[in-house]
Design a protein around this motif. Structure first.
Motif: not given
Lengths: 396, 312
Positions: A218-230, A392-394, B53-59
């Motif tokens: 959670f500390d490092i995953q950008g898609n799990l927490s704000g601190s991870g995002m940072r 990068k996260y989905a 941070l986010l994957e995107f489809d186009k652009g």
């Protein structure tokens, strides 16, 4: 810098300190008070004078007589601060039941064990003036013997190769008897089954570090927490942050386990053996396992950080319970009814590893168990790293 | 002013849902760009795509002329982010939190020490620097959140709704701070669904809805894009239907609403207040209060999309 801060952060995490350090120590204290305290308090009672009358002979009766003789022969049975300082039974020869009954009336003996070997039955006769201690000892001896005999018999018939596991986990109400029926360490010391509770607690303490794995993720995953995002948007490489976060917690977890082992040995007099290298490997692998399992929970379980913590803790509790933390004979019973549970339950594997490390002359079993855990650790780590490598996260 | 961020044809889908739909925008160096839209309009998604941070489809997304990617560490070192949620470690103190996040950008201990102290002074948390976040009020936590994002003196700062659930005093402090950062040379991308804040801060505003760019330009330019230019409110009693009809027929009047005591007139550009008052005076009505309100960005949004901007 990061390592220090993650270390500081973990040390200030009350949940971590409680579950990994305080709770195991408290539990050990409780075990000590529950199992050792009363035992120590009962050392002053006199051995219960008993006679054995065998009505019909069989392996059942023969073994019972051996057990009683062993109990009567024990001068001092001690393992750590457990057990009694003298035998709890004194055998008095009686040629027949009538003679034994007469001795009871004359108060020469207090208990008669009437053994029907063919039907595998033991009847206990006590005199009118028998006190509570006498009754308890007589009942305990018979019940323990009957239970252990059945377990051993079953194990010998169904899984003779697993007999040592059954032996190690048999619980008895009479410590003296337990000392005689469990494995004797290579240094000749008696291996007390109550050790199992303590070893299980050590394993439980290590396994609670599963939450540290979750917090690392959670500390490092950008898609799990704000601190991870940072941290994810910073120019510091993710691998560097991950290693700092992981090893700060891992180092702390290992130090705590060493401290618990030290406390268990010094304060509660539970033997840990003298194989320092193997103990270190045991601690390192045990904590690495729980951390890597935690990483998987953090990455793949559903819910927020607390929900994942709770799920992981529940899983650990179940694993530790099945390993005999609360009911020490459970692994033995599982070995008979569903042996696969013992083979895949990490807490049981770790408990046996440590038990073997301390009590067995050879280390084959210990290493085999550790290899199992290490392989699982490698799998968890590989899966976690594959997922953590993603930058990068989905979805966020 | 040169273009510091350029987003071209950005598309981001979540399965069937199109969160950002062929969105293009640019940010000029040194400006405050307000990204305005209701909740779920795609503001944060766009920002997260820009931040890689986010994957995107186009652009394509370029920052300072270079394509942005997770490995673009040189670009990342020039960016600061203030996330929507307070994103700090509860176990560390105010000082330690800022030092930790600043340390991800600045390795030199002495330099970092100086910058951390500057950030603490900047957000006014000097007397709280040994406090843990849980001891801080919501507003102070927000300030800490900002300090963690700006301590390394970034050239580009993303503020993602930094004033949500903040008391007015802290909100003003935050807005003043953002203006100060711009004065110091930072380029700021400010997302919000609070139109007043965007009106107050932004040099340029981009209105986004359903992932699409609805309009862009300065606040004045956006207001000039809509027909309605003012809302006239007059406290007056007893206006007859005939006189209401007369007001309705005046030039530039779009709608008239009267509840027996309050008259509301929606009007376009022109000398509308004077015209309405003239009609009422001619008929001898006694007027108490007369207000003329200029259109807000909400009116702009309402006219462009047919719905209110603020949905909370």
């Amino acid at each position: 810098m990061m390592f220090t801060y993650y270390l500081r952060k973990t040390l200030r995490d009350k949940g971590f300190v409680f579950w990994s350090l305080a709770f195991p120590l408290l539990l050990m204290l409780c075990f000590n008070v529950t199992f050792m305290g009363p035992a120590k308090g009962e050392v002053d009672f006199d051995p219960v004078k008993s006679s054995v009358i065998v009505e019909s002979e069989s392996a059942f009766s023969e073994e019972f007589v051996t057990v009683l003789t062993n109990l009567a022969d024990a001068e001092t049975v001690k393992s750590g601060n457990m057990g009694y300082n003298h035998a709890i039974v004194e055998l008095v020869d009686s040629a027949s039941l009538e003679e034994a009954e007469k001795k009871i009336l004359d108060k020469e003996i207090e208990v008669i064990y009437l053994v029907d070997g063919e039907n595998e039955n033991i009847e206990v006769k006590v005199g009118d003036g028998a006190n509570m201690t006498t009754l308890m000892v007589a009942r305990s001896v018979v019940e323990s013997y009957r239970r252990n005999y059945m377990i051993m018999k079953d194990a010998a018939m169904t899984a003779p190769d697993k007999i040592e596991i059954v032996l190690a986990s048999i619980s008895e109400s009479v410590p003296v008897m337990k000392a005689k029926t469990t494995y004797l360490g290579d240094d000749g010391s008696s291996a007390n089954v109550y050790m199992w509770y303590f070893y299980s607690t050590i394993v439980m303490g290590m396994f609670f570090n599963v939450t540290s794995g979750i917090h690392t993720v959670f500390d490092i995953q950008g898609n799990l927490s704000g601190s991870g995002m940072r941290t994810s948007v910073s120019p510091t490489k993710k691998s560097k942050i991950l290693l700092s976060a992981f090893f700060a917690r891992y180092a702390l977890a290992c130090v705590i386990t060493f401290f618990e082992l030290f406390a268990m040995n010094k304060f509660f007099n539970i033997p840990v053996g003298n194989r320092l290298f193997e103990i270190i490997v045991f601690v390192l692998i045990g904590n690495l396992f729980s951390m890597s399992l935690g990483c998987c929970f953090g990455l793949f379980a559903k819910g927020d950080e607390n929900a994942r913590d709770n799920k992981a803790t529940a899983a650990i509790m179940l694993s530790v319970f099945l390993s005999g933390e609360m009911i020490v004979q459970l692994p033995g019973l599982l070995e008979k009814s569903c042996p696969i549970v013992n083979q895949i339950n990490p807490a049981t594997i770790m408990n046996f590893a440590f038990y073997r490390l301390v009590n067995y002359p050879t280390l084959n079993g210990f290493w085999m168990n550790l290899v199992k855990i290490f392989v699982a650790t490698l799998v968890f780590l590989t899966v976690s790293i594959m997922k953590l490598r993603r930058e990068k996260y989905a979805a966020l | 002013m040169s273009e510091i961020i350029k987003v071209d044809g950005l598309v981001k889908r979540y399965k069937e849902l199109i969160a950002v739909d062929n969105f293009s925008m640019s940010v000029n160096e040194g400006e405050i760009l307000g990204l305005l839209g209701p909740n779920g309009s795609g503001k944060s998604t766009t920002i997260n795509c820009i931040l890689s941070l986010l994957e995107f489809d186009k652009g394509t997304i370029t920052i300072m002329g270079k394509e942005m990617s997770p490995k673009a560490y040189d670009l990342k070192s020039k960016i600061g982010v203030v996330p929507q949620e307070v994103s700090v470690f509860e176990e560390l103190t105010v000082y330690e939190n800022i030092d930790f996040f600043c340390g991800l950008y600045i390795k030199d201990k002495d330099e970092r020490k100086k910058k951390v102290q500057e950030a603490i002074d900047f957000v006014g948390l000097n007397e709280f620097k040994k406090f843990r976040p849980k001891k801080l009020s919501g507003g102070l936590k927000r300030r800490l959140n900002i300090a963690c994002g700006i301590a390394h003196n970034p050239k580009i700062i993303f503020f993602d709704e930094p004033t949500v659930a903040v008391d007015p005093q802290s909100r003003n402090k935050i807005l003043e701070g953002i203006e100060e950062l711009r004065k110091q040379g930072a380029t700021i991308i400010y997302t919000s669904h609070y139109m007043e804040e965007v009106e107050q801060l932004a040099d340029r505003v981009i209105i986004i809805d359903k992932g699409q760019l609805i309009a862009e330009g300065s606040v004045d330019k956006l207001k000039s894009m809509i027909k309605k230019s003012e809302m006239i409110k007059i406290s007056v009693k007893g206006i007859t239907d005939e006189d209401l009809e007369k007001i309705k027929n005046l030039e530039n009047i779009f709608s008239v609403d009267y509840d027996g005591k309050h008259l509301k007139v929606e009007a376009g550009k022109g000398n509308n207040v004077v015209e309405v008052i003239k009609v009422l005076e001619e008929k001898g009505y006694k007027m108490k209060n007369v207000y003329s309100e200029q259109p807000t960005l909400n009116d702009v949004f309402l006219e462009l999309t047919g719905k209110e901007l603020r949905d909370d």
